[in-house]
Design a protein around this motif. Structure first.
Motif, PDB file in Angstrom:
ATOM      1  N   ASP A  56       2.070  -4.866   8.709  1.00  0.00           N
ATOM      2  CA  ASP A  56       1.685  -4.701   7.578  1.00  0.00           C
ATOM      3  C   ASP A  56       0.336  -3.860   7.454  1.00  0.00           C
ATOM      4  OD1 ASP A  56       3.401  -7.031   6.853  1.00  0.00           O
ATOM      5  OD2 ASP A  56       1.820  -8.251   6.724  1.00  0.00           O
ATOM      6  N   CYS A  57      -0.380  -3.877   8.425  1.00  0.00           N
ATOM      7  CA  CYS A  57      -1.340  -2.918   8.660  1.00  0.00           C
ATOM      8  C   CYS A  57      -1.030  -1.496   9.043  1.00  0.00           C
ATOM      9  CB  CYS A  57      -2.531  -3.451   9.658  1.00  0.00           C
ATOM     10  SG  CYS A  57      -3.450  -4.934   9.377  1.00  0.00           S
ATOM     11  N   LEU A 106       0.413   4.223   8.031  1.00  0.00           N
ATOM     12  CA  LEU A 106       1.469   4.946   7.964  1.00  0.00           C
ATOM     13  C   LEU A 106       1.565   5.828   6.640  1.00  0.00           C
ATOM     14  CD1 LEU A 106       3.792   6.608   9.604  1.00  0.00           C
ATOM     15  CD2 LEU A 106       5.017   4.572   8.599  1.00  0.00           C
ATOM     16  N   LEU A 107       1.808   5.078   5.514  1.00  0.00           N
ATOM     17  CA  LEU A 107       1.923   5.806   4.190  1.00  0.00           C
ATOM     18  C   LEU A 107       0.951   6.424   3.760  1.00  0.00           C
ATOM     19  CD1 LEU A 107       3.574   2.530   2.432  1.00  0.00           C
ATOM     20  CD2 LEU A 107       4.737   4.504   3.315  1.00  0.00           C
ATOM     21  N   ARG A 108      -0.273   6.064   4.168  1.00  0.00           N
ATOM     22  CA  ARG A 108      -1.690   6.718   3.630  1.00  0.00           C
ATOM     23  C   ARG A 108      -1.516   7.970   4.608  1.00  0.00           C
ATOM     24  NH1 ARG A 108      -2.181   5.186  -1.022  1.00  0.00           N
ATOM     25  NH2 ARG A 108      -3.539   3.570  -1.538  1.00  0.00           N
ATOM     26  N   LEU A 113       3.770  -1.243  -2.889  1.00  0.00           N
ATOM     27  CA  LEU A 113       3.883  -1.871  -1.382  1.00  0.00           C
ATOM     28  C   LEU A 113       2.537  -2.055  -0.790  1.00  0.00           C
ATOM     29  CD1 LEU A 113       5.658  -2.715   0.824  1.00  0.00           C
ATOM     30  CD2 LEU A 113       5.874  -0.370   1.467  1.00  0.00           C
ATOM     31  N   ILE A 114       1.834  -0.646  -0.837  1.00  0.00           N
ATOM     32  CA  ILE A 114       0.318  -0.798  -0.329  1.00  0.00           C
ATOM     33  C   ILE A 114      -0.651  -2.083  -0.723  1.00  0.00           C
ATOM     34  CG2 ILE A 114      -1.696   0.325   0.071  1.00  0.00           C
ATOM     35  CD1 ILE A 114      -0.028   2.944  -0.024  1.00  0.00           C
ATOM     36  N   THR A 117      -1.945  -5.214   1.262  1.00  0.00           N
ATOM     37  CA  THR A 117      -3.319  -5.536   1.261  1.00  0.00           C
ATOM     38  C   THR A 117      -3.534  -7.176   0.966  1.00  0.00           C
ATOM     39  OG1 THR A 117      -3.885  -4.665  -0.994  1.00  0.00           O
ATOM     40  CG2 THR A 117      -3.985  -3.256   1.091  1.00  0.00           C
ATOM     41  N   ASP A 118      -2.759  -7.490  -0.079  1.00  0.00           N
ATOM     42  CA  ASP A 118      -2.864  -8.860  -0.711  1.00  0.00           C
ATOM     43  C   ASP A 118      -2.621  -9.868   0.394  1.00  0.00           C
ATOM     44  OD1 ASP A 118      -3.546  -7.878  -3.139  1.00  0.00           O
ATOM     45  OD2 ASP A 118      -1.678  -8.147  -4.015  1.00  0.00           O
TER      46      ASP A 118
END
Length: 632
Positions: free
Chosen positions: A37-38, A43-45, A54-55, A59-60
């Motif tokens: 998840d991290c 990767l996306l950022r 999704l992000i 984070t939740d």
């Protein structure tokens, strides 16, 4: 007891029937903590793909797992926390943009990281991720020069000395380390305040490796081999880079991932970027899409799986239902087994390097996997279809290919590996890479050898005197621990290995009075909990010795009971206590329900199989019923 067992079996079957997918498979989550998840957020950022839904979901989930200490753990009884998991969570939450360093939760996380050695104390793979995203400097010299890929398989250490999952991660890392590539985005956080190592200014934020005398000698051997390659150094270097790139590209699965794994795909994306690929290149876009496709929901939260376990779950569940003798579930089983037939491998994979005389015919772990079958999934799938072989030609063809492939994968030492034959080089273990023996080798193990032996003896017509069976049996007898247990490489851990070894030996006609079987039985009885169950801590794999969990779990209890059933002609007090624990806790949920029962890299990678509590409880109850019901 008899009626209670029947009721328990029926309840489990109903649950499994409700959860079966339309295609016949079971896709229970393959949960591996928060690391994926991290990394997905990072990767996306980094790629500036702003999938905010999704992000935010990720984070939740990450923040919900934080402990009161400010840390994150890999498992319940780990202690105050895990430095690597905490650093990864802290970085991802900052990078998400939804949390800031001033937030109380992140302040506590930062305090924990600094108090436990800072970024210098995280796992090597995490350090490499930090280097490729601009938080640490690459080392001046990486332990594996990229030219290693050009060394022939006859060289003492070469690219194919590593296991397939080792190569999957090392290929992109070799490219990245060679190019010392890093990529920051405009939103990259600054983690320099988490560095604690005291070095010269130019070196105080770089990745370090343990520099032993053995390693220096091995590195000199590799360098000598590279110097013997024909051509100018610049040409050799260019050729090695191209071959490493092609190794990755040739192993991209239909869903876009590199061999179906999250970590290798993540690393491949950065490696391709380092080679000049655009962030919007179709290969990279498809790879990201493939990673997103491994999304699942757990208790209302979004988790990115490391891979999925659809084939593994389906083969185990199909077999367990058949062991329970429920012929009324024929349609359910037909769908499951037709799904399994569709997942058999007919392509040659890297396993052919060390096993050149065999033909394809194995099964992989997930439905993302078409290129690297493994012995465990192959024998599990064959168990599931075994009852159909006599009457259905399409099953017979799959059966013959699968059995021959599994037999061909036996190591020279008599045991069975997971993915590749004879990839347990002592030289690989000398590399200054954390947990190299787990990441880069694929030795014979008690769990693989025991289950393969059990399959061959119970489901095929091979004689108990067959050379493969005798060699497998002897490997188990040679590798038993002094206390009577066996270490299970892919599960937690000694209970797991002991269950597999006992059931394998008993299937091979090793008597219950044999000293090895008796010692294992005594050991299992000695660790039974007062409530009748069994439980083992994830600490066992790091400590390399059995560590009790101090609580019972359904899965550990099922393994232990199933092993004891295999060695006893009648139900004992211990067996009945274990069965009662299972029946009393089938619907019970607490922290033990989510406790990991699998592992991939001791101390760093643990797996909660959401299917196990159903599969192995059902199997133990079915075996009890099948063996003892006439004597009740």
């Amino acid at each position: 007891m008899k009626s209670r067992i029947s009721a328990g079996i029926n309840q489990l079957i109903e649950k499994l029937q409700q959860d079966q997918s339309p295609n016949g498979s079971w896709d229970y989550p393959f949960e591996t903590g928060i690391s994926t998840d991290c990394y997905m957020i990072i990767l996306l950022r980094t790629l500036e793909i702003h999938d905010e839904i999704l992000i935010k979901q990720l984070t939740d989930r990450i923040i919900s797992k934080q402990e009161k200490t400010g840390a994150w753990k890999l498992y319940y009884d780990e202690g105050e926390g895990n430095i690597t998991a905490t650093a990864e969570a802290y970085y991802a939450l900052l990078y998400s943009g939804y949390y800031r360093k001033q937030d109380l939760r992140l302040k506590k996380a930062r305090q924990y990281i600094l108090a436990n050695g800072g970024l210098d104390n995280v796992h090597l793979l995490t350090k490499l991720m930090l280097a490729m995203t601009g938080q640490l400097k690459w080392p001046a010299r990486f332990p594996l020069p990229i030219e290693l890929i050009l060394l022939p398989p006859t060289f003492p250490i070469n690219f194919y000395s590593f296991s397939v999952f080792g190569r999957a991660n090392m290929a992109p890392i070799m490219i990245l380390a060679d190019r010392k590539y890093c990529l920051r985005s405009k939103d990259s956080p600054d983690l320099s305040d988490l560095l604690t190592r005291k070095h010269d200014h130019s070196d105080n934020d770089s990745v370090h490796f343990h520099n032993t005398e053995e390693w220096r000698s091995l590195y000199e051997t590799i360098e000598k081999g590279i110097k013997c390659l024909i051509g100018l150094p610049s040409y050799i270097h260019k050729l090695a880079t191209e071959q490493t790139k092609q190794y990755m590209l040739a192993r991209i699965e239909p869903n876009g991932t590199f061999l179906g794994y999250f970590s290798s795909t993540f690393l491949m994306i950065f490696a391709l970027l380092s080679l000049g690929y655009s962030k919007k290149d179709p290969i990279i876009i498809k790879a990201v899409k493939g990673l997103k496709s491994m999304k699942c929901e757990i208790n209302g939260q979004t988790h990115i799986q490391y891979t999925n376990a659809a084939v593994w779950n389906t083969s185990l569940i199909s077999y367990a239902i058949q062991e329970a003798g429920l012929s009324t579930k024929k349609q359910m089983l037909e769908r499951a087994n037709n799904y399994l037939l569709s997942q058999q491998h007919y392509k040659y994979g890297d396993w052919i390097i060390h096993n050149p005389s065999s033909f394809p015919g194995g099964w992989g772990f997930s439905d993302n996997n078409t290129l690297h079958p493994d012995v465990d999934d192959t024998t599990a799938s064959l168990r599931a279809i075994a009852r159909n072989v006599q009457n259905a030609p399409n099953y017979r063809q799959s059966w013959d290919r699968g059995v021959m492939w599994a037999l061909s994968m036996q190591n020279d030492d008599g045991g069975w590996p997971a993915f590749e034959k004879n990839t347990n080089s002592r030289l690989v273990k000398m590399l200054p890479i954390d947990k190299a023996e787990f990441l880069l080798t694929d030795p014979s193990s008690a769990d693989l050898t025991g289950r393969t032996l059990e399959f061959l003896c119970s489901c095929t017509n091979l004689s108990k005197n067959h050379e493969a069976i005798k060699n497998g049996m002897n490997w188990l007898l040679r590798n038993q621990e002094k206390d009577g247990s066996w270490y299970g490489r892919w599960g937690i851990c000694y209970i797991y290995g002991t269950w597999a070894a006992i059931t394998g030996l008993r299937s091979a006609a090793v008597g219950e009075t044999h000293h090895s079987v008796r010692a294992a039985s005594v050991w299992l009885l000695s660790i039974q909990n007062p409530d009748g169950g069994w439980g083992e801590s994830c600490k066992s794999d790091s400590k390399q010795s059995y560590i009790p969990l101090k609580a019972s779990t359904l899965t550990h209890t099922a393994w232990a009971v199933d092993a004891l059933i295999a060695v006893s002609d009648k139900p004992t007090k211990a067996i009945n206590a274990g069965i009662n624990y299972l029946l009393n806790h089938l619907h019970h949920k607490d922290w033990t329900t989510d406790y990991p029962k699998g592992q991939g890299m001791a101390g760093d990678f643990y797996i909660h199989y959401h299917s196990y509590r159903f599969i192995f409880s059902l199997l133990a109850l079915a075996h009890y019923q099948n063996k003892y019901h006439t004597r009740q």
